[in-house]
Design a protein around this motif. Structure first.
Motif, PDB file in Angstrom:
ATOM      1  N   ILE A 214       0.881  -1.354  -0.034  1.00 49.86           N
ATOM      2  CA  ILE A 214       0.035  -0.137   0.020  1.00 49.86           C
ATOM      3  C   ILE A 214       0.958   1.408   0.065  1.00 49.86           C
ATOM      4  O   ILE A 214       0.685   2.269  -0.762  1.00 49.86           O
ATOM      5  N   LYS A 215       1.815   1.343   0.806  1.00 46.23           N
ATOM      6  CA  LYS A 215       2.494   2.669   1.174  1.00 46.23           C
ATOM      7  C   LYS A 215       3.290   2.867  -0.208  1.00 46.23           C
ATOM      8  O   LYS A 215       3.618   4.067  -0.630  1.00 46.23           O
ATOM      9  N   GLU A 216       3.853   1.765  -0.930  1.00 47.04           N
ATOM     10  CA  GLU A 216       4.753   2.076  -2.013  1.00 47.04           C
ATOM     11  C   GLU A 216       3.943   1.677  -3.323  1.00 47.04           C
ATOM     12  O   GLU A 216       4.606   1.945  -4.417  1.00 47.04           O
ATOM     13  N   ARG A 217       2.795   2.103  -3.236  1.00 46.24           N
ATOM     14  CA  ARG A 217       1.750   1.883  -4.374  1.00 46.24           C
ATOM     15  C   ARG A 217       1.936   0.878  -5.446  1.00 46.24           C
ATOM     16  O   ARG A 217       2.371   1.117  -6.576  1.00 46.24           O
ATOM     17  N   LYS A 218       2.104  -0.292  -4.842  1.00 46.33           N
ATOM     18  CA  LYS A 218       2.648  -1.640  -5.784  1.00 46.33           C
ATOM     19  C   LYS A 218       1.412  -2.154  -6.758  1.00 46.33           C
ATOM     20  O   LYS A 218       1.550  -2.989  -7.606  1.00 46.33           O
ATOM     21  N   GLY A 219       0.106  -1.420  -6.298  1.00 46.25           N
ATOM     22  CA  GLY A 219      -1.077  -1.908  -7.177  1.00 46.25           C
ATOM     23  C   GLY A 219      -2.024  -2.905  -6.378  1.00 46.25           C
ATOM     24  O   GLY A 219      -2.734  -2.536  -5.460  1.00 46.25           O
ATOM     25  N   ILE A 220      -1.849  -3.977  -6.632  1.00 42.36           N
ATOM     26  CA  ILE A 220      -2.826  -5.200  -6.121  1.00 42.36           C
ATOM     27  C   ILE A 220      -2.100  -6.283  -5.372  1.00 42.36           C
ATOM     28  O   ILE A 220      -1.151  -6.958  -5.812  1.00 42.36           O
ATOM     29  N   THR A 221      -2.470  -6.152  -3.955  1.00 43.40           N
ATOM     30  CA  THR A 221      -1.821  -7.333  -2.976  1.00 43.40           C
ATOM     31  C   THR A 221      -2.499  -8.425  -2.632  1.00 43.40           C
ATOM     32  O   THR A 221      -3.813  -8.076  -2.336  1.00 43.40           O
ATOM     33  N   VAL A 222      -2.123  -9.693  -2.673  1.00 41.52           N
ATOM     34  CA  VAL A 222      -2.942 -10.663  -2.440  1.00 41.52           C
ATOM     35  C   VAL A 222      -2.419 -11.590  -1.392  1.00 41.52           C
ATOM     36  O   VAL A 222      -1.189 -11.990  -1.194  1.00 41.52           O
ATOM     37  N   ILE A 223      -3.183 -11.455  -0.133  1.00 42.05           N
ATOM     38  CA  ILE A 223      -2.876 -12.295   0.877  1.00 42.05           C
ATOM     39  C   ILE A 223      -3.803 -13.276   1.277  1.00 42.05           C
ATOM     40  O   ILE A 223      -4.909 -13.329   1.387  1.00 42.05           O
ATOM     41  N   SER A 224      -3.308 -14.874   1.398  1.00 39.30           N
ATOM     42  CA  SER A 224      -4.295 -15.781   1.548  1.00 39.30           C
ATOM     43  C   SER A 224      -3.540 -16.731   2.618  1.00 39.30           C
ATOM     44  O   SER A 224      -2.509 -16.541   3.113  1.00 39.30           O
ATOM     45  N   GLY A 225      -4.562 -17.574   3.305  1.00 42.79           N
ATOM     46  CA  GLY A 225      -4.514 -18.505   4.444  1.00 42.79           C
ATOM     47  C   GLY A 225      -5.505 -19.093   4.931  1.00 42.79           C
ATOM     48  O   GLY A 225      -6.853 -18.946   4.634  1.00 42.79           O
ATOM     49  N   ASP A 226      -5.297 -19.987   5.700  1.00 46.39           N
ATOM     50  CA  ASP A 226      -6.251 -20.874   6.123  1.00 46.39           C
ATOM     51  C   ASP A 226      -7.223 -20.332   6.996  1.00 46.39           C
ATOM     52  O   ASP A 226      -6.675 -19.112   7.809  1.00 46.39           O
ATOM     53  N   VAL A 227      -8.370 -20.576   7.317  1.00 48.85           N
ATOM     54  CA  VAL A 227      -9.122 -20.201   8.180  1.00 48.85           C
ATOM     55  C   VAL A 227      -8.927 -20.147   9.659  1.00 48.85           C
ATOM     56  O   VAL A 227      -8.190 -21.250  10.191  1.00 48.85           O
ATOM     57  N   GLY A 228      -8.710 -19.010  10.448  1.00 49.15           N
ATOM     58  CA  GLY A 228      -8.308 -18.791  11.803  1.00 49.15           C
ATOM     59  C   GLY A 228      -6.767 -18.737  11.913  1.00 49.15           C
ATOM     60  O   GLY A 228      -6.308 -18.638  13.009  1.00 49.15           O
ATOM     61  N   THR A 229      -6.082 -18.426  10.830  1.00 44.05           N
ATOM     62  CA  THR A 229      -4.661 -18.068  11.086  1.00 44.05           C
ATOM     63  C   THR A 229      -4.121 -16.786  11.189  1.00 44.05           C
ATOM     64  O   THR A 229      -3.037 -16.558  11.706  1.00 44.05           O
ATOM     65  N   GLY A 230      -5.105 -16.005  11.410  1.00 41.40           N
ATOM     66  CA  GLY A 230      -4.837 -14.371  11.769  1.00 41.40           C
ATOM     67  C   GLY A 230      -5.120 -13.434  10.907  1.00 41.40           C
ATOM     68  O   GLY A 230      -4.290 -12.402  11.149  1.00 41.40           O
ATOM     69  N   LYS A 231      -5.609 -13.709   9.701  1.00 42.58           N
ATOM     70  CA  LYS A 231      -5.333 -12.670   8.742  1.00 42.58           C
ATOM     71  C   LYS A 231      -6.236 -11.367   8.991  1.00 42.58           C
ATOM     72  O   LYS A 231      -5.743 -10.294   8.875  1.00 42.58           O
TER      73      LYS A 231
END
Length: 484
Positions: free
Chosen positions: A39-56
């Motif tokens: 976000i701060k470096e304006r890279k565009g689209i960031t995707v974060i994935s992870g299993d249910v309950g991992t703290g996302k």
């Protein structure tokens, strides 16, 4: 309930995401850093994935707390919506007045907002949790907000956070045109065993204690192994263990208490996930489909405990029976109609989800169903009108008690969007010998949820005691928030 007994300043294992309890394992630190830099470096689209309950979601709240005032944020967590509704959510969160609701007007308003931010050299971050639920068409239109050929469009930074299915969706042929736009893709791994122990100790230190004061090393080890490093499972298990320890006056949670707790919560056992096994998403989908077919076949022949009957099969005869049940159980009960309520006047852009969040501090099908129950004029959960008078019931234990025609009682356990609710109720001692009734609940022209009742209870007092016990165990979805 047990906080004073163990000397905690508050509940150390509350399942609600709270950045004050944030524990940064190596994986969580790397993921949060990716979110911030994207976000701060304006890279565009960031995707974060992870299993249910991992703290996302906890990481999202930590991110929102860390961003400067020069980054304007819109946080969306209700993702089973159209692109138009998504844009309304975004504009409302950016504090933009939405006088009209047609898509063209909304896009004009958004572009005008971007031009104003460009003059101030500000960034606009759209953060979406549970992004795997977005329809392909919604994703395409969302990505176009960033891909438009204008300087102002480059201010838009999109953060998608979701379960592993999100990765498969983004890799699909339908979104190939945007594949090169994904600047960062990060998978949040569960905690390892050492980190799981450190996680428990960290949360206890936040409330003025430590794991060595209230757990034996063997208990910590067993919790870590059972949870497979999923923070949500650790929280639920620790919370239930402390409740057991409190009722037995045990100042320290030992391995035996944890073993007994695990037996009751065996349905939470986390196995290695598709992502951890390194299976490619497309093959993973195929495996999931095959397992689902096998699972449903097994479910058909599986004989539930005779003391707790739960009908899940949908035949023509069952559907007819359900239609009768709908008429029979149309009202949650006479007590519900006597409940304290407040009346609000709907404003532009409001939804039932926003109302539930505002007045109950949480959103789930049970809260929305309760609002619908008190407002029979609303026949579609996705549509309310400006200036419409909406009743908001207060959440009390009596609200969930239903008197049957034979003067016995049933209790309303909650409303669910699918049939995965049965595991926790089936193993609960409070409901031993009781029967679960599953009643379809039409909440929109397209959606039918499941309302679940349990009974029978001979007296009002017996029913209320059952509600209180289920509430203490965290099994009633209506009590997961803190009503205002």
């Amino acid at each position: 309930m047990y906080n004073k007994f163990y000397g905690f300043s508050e509940n150390p294992f509350n399942p609600t995401p709270d950045p004050r309890f944030l524990f940064l394992s190596i994986g969580h630190y790397e993921t949060l850093s990716s979110m911030i830099s994207g976000i701060k470096e304006r890279k565009g689209i960031t995707v974060i994935s992870g299993d249910v309950g991992t703290g996302k979601t906890t990481l999202i709240y930590a991110l929102l707390k860390d961003l400067s005032e020069r980054i304007k944020t819109a946080f969306v967590f209700n993702t089973k919506i159209s692109f138009q509704d998504l844009l309304i959510y975004i504009l409302m969160d950016l504090e933009v007045s939405v006088p009209k609701e047609n898509l063209t007007t909304l896009l004009v308003l958004f572009r005008q907002y971007l031009k104003e931010r460009m003059i101030r050299d500000e960034t606009v971050a759209i953060i979406i949790d549970e992004a795997q639920n977005l329809e392909f068409e919604v994703m395409e239109n969302l990505f176009r907000l960033y891909s438009e050929d204008s300087p102002a469009a480059k201010l838009v930074q999109i953060l998608l956070v979701g379960q592993p299915e999100l990765e498969a969706k983004l890799d699909s042929q339908k979104l190939q045109a945007f594949k090169n736009r994904f600047a960062i893709r990060n998978y949040l791994k569960p905690l390892n065993q050492k980190e799981s122990g450190e996680y428990i100790d960290h949360r206890l230190k936040v409330v003025g204690s430590s794991s060595s004061k209230v757990f034996t090393p063997q208990a910590i080890d067993r919790i870590s192994k059972f949870s497979n490093g999923i923070p949500r499972v650790i929280n639920i298990l620790c919370d239930r263990a402390f409740l057991t320890g409190y009722t037995t006056s045990s100042r320290k949670i030992d391995e035996e208490i944890v073993k007994d707790t695990i037996k009751e919560l065996s349905h939470l056992k986390s196995h290695r996930t598709v992502s951890q096994l390194g299976v490619r998403p497309l093959y993973a989908i195929l495996v999931i489909v095959i397992l689902a077919v096998i699972g449903f076949g097994t479910l058909y022949f599986f004989n539930w405990d005779s003391n707790l009957k739960l009908s899940l099969k949908r035949s023509e005869k069952t559907i007819l029976l359900e239609e009768i049940l709908i008429k029979k159980e149309k009202s949650i009960g006479k007590e519900a109609k006597k409940a304290t309520e407040r009346v609000v006047s709907a404003k532009k852009g409001w939804t039932l989800s926003l109302l539930a969040l505002q007045y109950y501090n949480n959103v789930n099908p049970t809260f929305i169903d309760l609002i619908l129950e008190f407002n029979p004029q609303i026949t579609d959960l996705n549509r309310i009108f400006v200036n419409q008078q909406i009743k908001i019931p207060s959440i009390t234990e009596e609200l969930f008690l239903i008197q049957a025609p034979n003067q016995s009682y049933k209790i309303y356990l909650g409303t669910f969007s699918d049939e995965q609710f049965g595991h926790s109720f089936r193993k609960t001692f409070v409901l031993k010998g009781k029967t679960l009734e599953v009643v379809p609940r039409k909440v929109s022209p397209q959606d039918t949820w499941l309302r679940v009742l349990a009974g029978e209870f001979k007296t009002r007092e017996e029913g209320l005691r059952a509600i209180q016990a289920l509430r203490q165990k965290g099994l009633l979805p209506a009590f997961v928030g803190s009503p205002k």
